[in-house]
Design an enzyme around this catalytic site. Structure first.
Site, PDB file in Angstrom:
ATOM      1  N   ASP A 340       6.254  34.308 -37.284  1.00  0.00           N
ATOM      2  CA  ASP A 340       6.033  34.172 -35.854  1.00  0.00           C
ATOM      3  C   ASP A 340       4.572  33.844 -35.629  1.00  0.00           C
ATOM      4  O   ASP A 340       3.727  34.203 -36.441  1.00  0.00           O
ATOM      5  CB  ASP A 340       6.287  35.516 -35.155  1.00  0.00           C
ATOM      6  CG  ASP A 340       7.754  35.801 -35.006  1.00  0.00           C
ATOM      7  OD1 ASP A 340       8.512  34.837 -34.869  1.00  0.00           O
ATOM      8  OD2 ASP A 340       8.124  36.980 -35.027  1.00  0.00           O
TER       9      ASP A 340
HETATM   10  N1  LIG Z   1       5.805  36.902 -19.765  1.00  0.00           N
HETATM   11  C1  LIG Z   1       6.169  35.638 -19.634  1.00  0.00           C
HETATM   12  N2  LIG Z   1       6.671  35.194 -18.463  1.00  0.00           N
HETATM   13  C2  LIG Z   1       7.033  33.915 -18.319  1.00  0.00           C
HETATM   14  N3  LIG Z   1       6.952  33.004 -19.274  1.00  0.00           N
HETATM   15  C3  LIG Z   1       6.466  33.372 -20.465  1.00  0.00           C
HETATM   16  C4  LIG Z   1       6.037  34.701 -20.694  1.00  0.00           C
HETATM   17  N4  LIG Z   1       5.619  34.781 -21.961  1.00  0.00           N
HETATM   18  C5  LIG Z   1       5.755  33.572 -22.487  1.00  0.00           C
HETATM   19  N5  LIG Z   1       6.274  32.704 -21.600  1.00  0.00           N
HETATM   20  C6  LIG Z   1       6.579  31.298 -21.813  1.00  0.00           C
HETATM   21  O1  LIG Z   1       7.571  31.189 -22.821  1.00  0.00           O
HETATM   22  C7  LIG Z   1       7.089  30.393 -23.893  1.00  0.00           C
HETATM   23  C8  LIG Z   1       7.590  30.959 -25.199  1.00  0.00           C
HETATM   24  O2  LIG Z   1       7.145  32.239 -25.333  1.00  0.00           O
HETATM   25  P1  LIG Z   1       7.845  33.218 -26.296  1.00  0.00           P
HETATM   26  O3  LIG Z   1       7.441  34.578 -25.905  1.00  0.00           O
HETATM   27  O4  LIG Z   1       9.267  32.854 -26.470  1.00  0.00           O
HETATM   28  O5  LIG Z   1       7.142  32.865 -27.618  1.00  0.00           O
HETATM   29  P2  LIG Z   1       7.299  33.763 -28.835  1.00  0.00           P
HETATM   30  O6  LIG Z   1       8.514  33.321 -29.534  1.00  0.00           O
HETATM   31  O7  LIG Z   1       7.135  35.173 -28.463  1.00  0.00           O
HETATM   32  O8  LIG Z   1       6.023  33.327 -29.548  1.00  0.00           O
HETATM   33  P3  LIG Z   1       5.874  33.351 -31.085  1.00  0.00           P
HETATM   34  O9  LIG Z   1       7.117  32.761 -31.610  1.00  0.00           O
HETATM   35  O10 LIG Z   1       4.685  32.486 -31.237  1.00  0.00           O
HETATM   36  O11 LIG Z   1       5.639  34.737 -31.491  1.00  0.00           O
HETATM   37  C9  LIG Z   1       5.587  30.394 -23.749  1.00  0.00           C
HETATM   38  O12 LIG Z   1       5.057  29.186 -24.189  1.00  0.00           O
HETATM   39  C10 LIG Z   1       5.366  30.556 -22.285  1.00  0.00           C
HETATM   40  O13 LIG Z   1       5.351  29.304 -21.651  1.00  0.00           O
END
Ligand SMILES: Nc1ncnc2c1ncn2[C@@H]1O[C@H](COP(=O)(O)OP(=O)(O)OP(=O)(O)O)[C@@H](O)[C@H]1O
Ligand SMILES: [Ca+2]
Length: 898
Positions: A340
């Site tokens: 991740d």
């Molecule tokens: N709290 C939130 N509220 C709304 N949109 C969000 C929020 N956090 C992230 N996002 C959006 O969702 C997208 C993907 O975030 P997500 O959390 O799915 O990534 P992740 O899978 O946790 O990240 P990684 O894989 O790098 O650990 C981000 O690019 C952002 O645009």
């Protein structure tokens, strides 16, 4: 299950009582929990610690004697001592008995130690609970819960004790490990009818220890802990099941059996020839049996287990907790790590650092944490900040004096102060929420300021998603304007510009009205973008460089956009040569067949815009190519991929219980670099096992050949049974064990991952064993023949031979510490080794010089000159091996320079 068998359990007792009754019976409080410390201590003294442990009060003395009659060879030896005694050979009888006693004691201590270190492993991942006491809610060890405690749990948590529910919101619990029922059971706080609840699965007002929250959240009062829970009673039944062995342990068992067979055949022949030559059959019998004890590496499986277990404990100190022993072996073979991005490669410390609205054209505002931007606060910027504020779940914790919750949300509320804006959520009411999820990739809420008819929708999330919900945008004047295709393209372009430093991009939109529960909002007005920085962890680039050097392919999997991912990847030194090949979008994965993904994946270093479900396809595709995959994850949806991966890795801080349980390894600091340490350890342990195998095998071969050759040459036996048993302690005991804890050499990362099919017993290893054994045998025979030139065999002759062999063995152990590096470059780092060999040498001196031991081992004092002479001969095994190592290193250098 009948009510009688369960009548005593708390869960039956409390399932039909009302919440108020439970509260008053357990004298607790629905909002504050237990408040009296003395009372809590008292309860713990009555109900015990909330843990399921075996009461392990086996009698050590009994166990010790069990090792005697458990081993037929030892029985044979004891038998031969008895025969000696009967035949009037009292000295021999006593000597053999004492020697056997020493052998068994050393073996017993080792086995005991191995059990202790295995026990220590089960305590590495303690269960946790969210507990309210005295009105304060904290995460604590589940073991400290007592009846009456108020605990909370939500999706992904394991229930920490048997609890009577006092709050259940959409609460569904997976009780399959308790009842076998696969579908989650819906729970409620309603008391059951008096005559119901006989079966565990009917008790809807109870949440059971060890069951898994699948949906919603709940609060309950602890009614049963430890063995007094429904799970505790099942556990009693399960506790006898033996742990499965690791592949390495299996192959060691097999090796042990094979070696025993060979040794028996050889010893049989020796014995036969000896008797034909007319030697005393009792002598031959005693020699043979002691030789059998010595040649059979009965300590091998134990040493392997201890080495693995100690390795796991060492890894735990480096903040990687390996949950099952086989994973240690697999770690050394890992050739792909899927990680991740957020929180593992990066710090998960987010700060809003850029802001853009359509009116800025191709400019954007850079936010500086330390200065105020209130002068730049135009109407459209204010709207963006407001959406980010209202559509937000971060909450202020007075206890911690900062915002807690989702790091992205926290960054957005923290940005308000730079514009001297206040958190306005207190002035509004939220009607409903579409929560953020990694699959949905946005969050939306409906909220109003007191007048429902003036409700508005606020949404924030990934650019593409927010643009899909919008058909207008807010322009300079604060009025809305239709979103054209060009506008959309430009917004995407700007989001890529903002992402250039690896920023995570969030888009914002708002609209009039509301949206139904479970339905996506639509017709919103796009307001603007924000870039949020989350810097890489400091040690990550170094670790990645080392992994790449060690032939490990690192793949980043992220929910963020392609441009964000690529920029972060570049900044941490991941090789991205051709973006079109190295990056793949989650959506694309959905359209490809498993074969096609497998084909394409060898060039891919980044998967962007993925949801957790994609991880399973990624692991499958990699494994199809024969890769050994390590995969990180922390959410409930990551669990299937973690299970499927060869090494599933979950995060200790961010991870849910479900992810931690599905994983093979837990990183307590969530840091990517810890994976490198674990792989290093895993590789190192494998080499260590090879090293002590070399040591044991060469000693064993040498001892067998020594006796065989002298029998063939019609020489008297160079070693007596007691001396052979003594040698056995050296080769099966502490010196061998200490080779297993040799500190891991950083250089292991320069060697490629081990293939899973690779045998532990390689040809090179065998060659080295035979070579060392030959040197030991010839050296010892040389020394022996030199002593018996006078044709009478005295105890001086055997003492010289015996000591010669022991010295040889110690030099052999020294050189076995590493199979490529010179011992001079390693130094004396392995203090366990120094201690083991030092003590062995001291003991050897005692055997030669202490009167009482002289009688048992039939030895006599040697002169200083003798000792010096023996040291010179026996060190040859060390020098010759050093020479071979030098030659090998020289060759490798030569090859790599060509
Ligand atoms: N709290 C939130 N509220 C709304 N949109 C969000 C929020 N956090 C992230 N996002 C959006 O969702 C997208 C993907 O975030 P997500 O959390 O799915 O990534 P992740 O899978 O946790 O990240 P990684 O894989 O790098 O650990 C981000 O690019 C952002 O645009
Ligand atoms: Ca042995």
């Amino acid at each position: 299950m009948t009510s009688t068998s369960r009548s005593s359990t708390p869960s039956l007792q409390y399932c039909s009582k009302t919440v108020d009754d439970v509260v008053s019976e357990l004298t607790t409080d629905l909002s504050k929990g237990l408040t009296n410390t003395a009372d809590i201590t008292y309860r713990r003294s009555i109900y015990g610690i909330n843990e399921l442990t075996h009461d392990d009060d086996e009698n050590l003395v009994l166990k010790f004697f069990a090792t005697f009659y458990g081993d037929p060879l030892i029985l044979l030896l004891v038998g031969s001592a008895v025969i000696s005694f009967v035949m009037g050979n009292i000295d021999d009888a006593i000597s053999i008995t004492v020697a056997v006693f020493i052998v068994v004691t050393v073996g017993f201590v080792q086995e005991y130690r191995s059990e202790k270190s295995l026990d220590a492993l089960t305590k590495l991942v303690p269960a946790e609970a969210h507990l309210t006491r005295n009105g304060l809610t904290e995460t604590v060890l589940a073991s400290m819960l007592v009846p009456g405690d108020l605990v909370h749990f939500s999706v992904g948590d394991r229930v920490p004790a048997d609890v009577r529910l006092v709050e259940a919101v959409h609460l569904a619990i997976d009780e399959s490990n308790l009842t076998g029922e696969l579908n989650p059971v819906h729970k409620s706080v309603e008391p059951l009818d008096e005559n119901k609840g006989n079966s565990i699965s009917d008790r809807a007002s109870i949440a059971f220890m060890g069951t898994l929250v699948r949906d919603g959240h709940g609060t309950g009062i602890v009614i049963g802990t430890g063995h007094n829970t429904a799970f505790g009673q099942v556990f009693e039944m399960l506790s006898d099941i033996e742990k499965p062995k690791t592949p390495l342990q299996h192959s060691m068992d097999k090796l042990g059996k094979d070696l025993s067979l060979y040794s028996f055949v050889i010893i049989g022949i020796i014995c036969l020839i000896g008797v034909i030559q007319g030697r005393s059959w009792l002598d031959m019998f005693q020699i043979s049996v002691s030789l059998a004890v010595a040649a059979i590496p009965e300590g091998l499986p134990i040493i392997v287990t201890v080495t693995l277990a100690l390795g796991v404990l060492r890894m735990a100190k480096k903040r990687a907790i390996v949950k099952r022993l086989p994973s240690v072996e697999t770690l050394g073979s890992v050739n792909v790590i899927c990680s991740d991005k957020t929180g593992t490669l990066t710090q998960n410390h987010m700060t809003a650092s850029k802001l853009w609205t359509p009116s800025m054209n191709d400019n954007y505002l850079i936010l500086d944490k330390n200065s105020t931007h209130s002068g730049e606060l135009t109407a459209d910027i204010r709207t963006v900040l407001e959406v980010g504020n209202i559509c937000n779940n971060a909450r202020f914790s007075t206890e911690k004096d900062k915002f807690v919750g989702n790091p992205t949300d926290i960054a957005l509320v923290e940005a308000l102060s730079q514009f001297q804006l206040e958190d306005i959520r207190g002035t509004r009411q939220r009607l409903n929420e579409l929560p953020f999820s990694s699959t949905r990739k946005y969050m939306a809420v409906t909220s109003h300021q007191g007048d429902i008819s003036k409700s508005e929708v606020f949404a924030k999330g990934a650019v593409e998603r927010i643009l899909k919900l919008s058909n207008t945008f807010i322009n300079q004047n604060g009025t809305t304007q239709k979103l054209t295709e060009e506008n959309r393209k430009f917004i995407i372009e700007m989001s890529n510009v903002l992402a250039l430093d690896g920023l995570r991009i969030l888009a914002f939109a708002k609209g009039k009205g509301s949206f139904e529960d479970g339905v996506e909002p639509s017709g919103l007005s796009f307001c603007g973008l924000m870039g949020i920085s989350d810097p890489p962890r400091p040690s990550v680039s170094k670790s990645i460089a080392k992994l790449i050097k060690g032939g490990v392919h690192v793949i980043m999997i992220t929910g963020d956009s392609e441009s964000t991912a690529v920029n972060i990847a570049k900044s941490i030194g991941m090789p991205i040569n051709d973006v079109s090949k190295s990056v793949m979008i989650g959506e694309k994965l959905d359209q490809m067949s498993e074969e096609a993904i497998s084909e394409a994946i060898q060039f891919v270093s980044i998967f962007a815009r993925t949801s957790p479900e994609h991880k399973v396809s990624i692991v499958k595709a990699l494994q199809r190519r024969g890769d050994i995959v390590a995969m990180t994850g922390d959410g409930v949806n990551d669990a299937p991929a973690l299970k499927l991966a060869d090494i599933g890795i979950s995060m200790g801080n961010m991870g849910t219980d479900v992810a931690k349980e599905a994983a093979d390894m837990v990183l307590t600091d969530d840091d990517f670099s810890t994976i490198l340490s674990a792989i290093q350890e895993g590789k190192g342990i494998f080499y260590n096992i090879q090293n002590f195998l070399t040591f044991q095998l060469s000693t064993s071969i040498a001892a067998l050949s020594l006796i065989a050759i002298s029998t063939f040459l019609k020489l008297p036996n160079p070693l007596n049974p007691m001396q052979i048993l003594w040698i056995n302690i050296l080769m099966d005991g502490p010196p061998a064990q200490s080779l297993g804890v040799e500190p891991v050499d950083e250089e292991v990362m320069n060697r490629p991952p081990r293939s899973r099919q690779d045998k532990i017993l390689t040809l090179a290893l065998l060659k080295r064993c035979v070579r060392s054994a030959l040197i030991i045998v010839f050296g010892t025979i040389f020394c022996y023949v030199r002593e018996i030139k006078d044709n009478v065999i005295t105890s001086r002759d055997t003492t010289m031979t015996f000591t010669c062999f022991v010295f040889f063995d110690m030099f052999n152990a020294l050189t076995c510490r590493n199979n490529t590096k010179s011992i001079f470059s390693l130094g004396l780092e392995n203090s366990f080794f120094n201690l083991a060999v030092g003590c062995s040498l001291l003991a050897q001196m005692a055997v030669i010089y202490v009167g009482f031991l002289q009688r048992i081992f039939q030895t006599e004092a040697l002169s200083f000159h003798d000792i010096l002479f023996l040291l010179c001969i026996s060190s040859s095994v060390f020098w010759i091996d050093e020479a071979f190592k030098y030659y090998k290193r020289y060759n490798m250098q030569f090859q790599s320079s060509v």
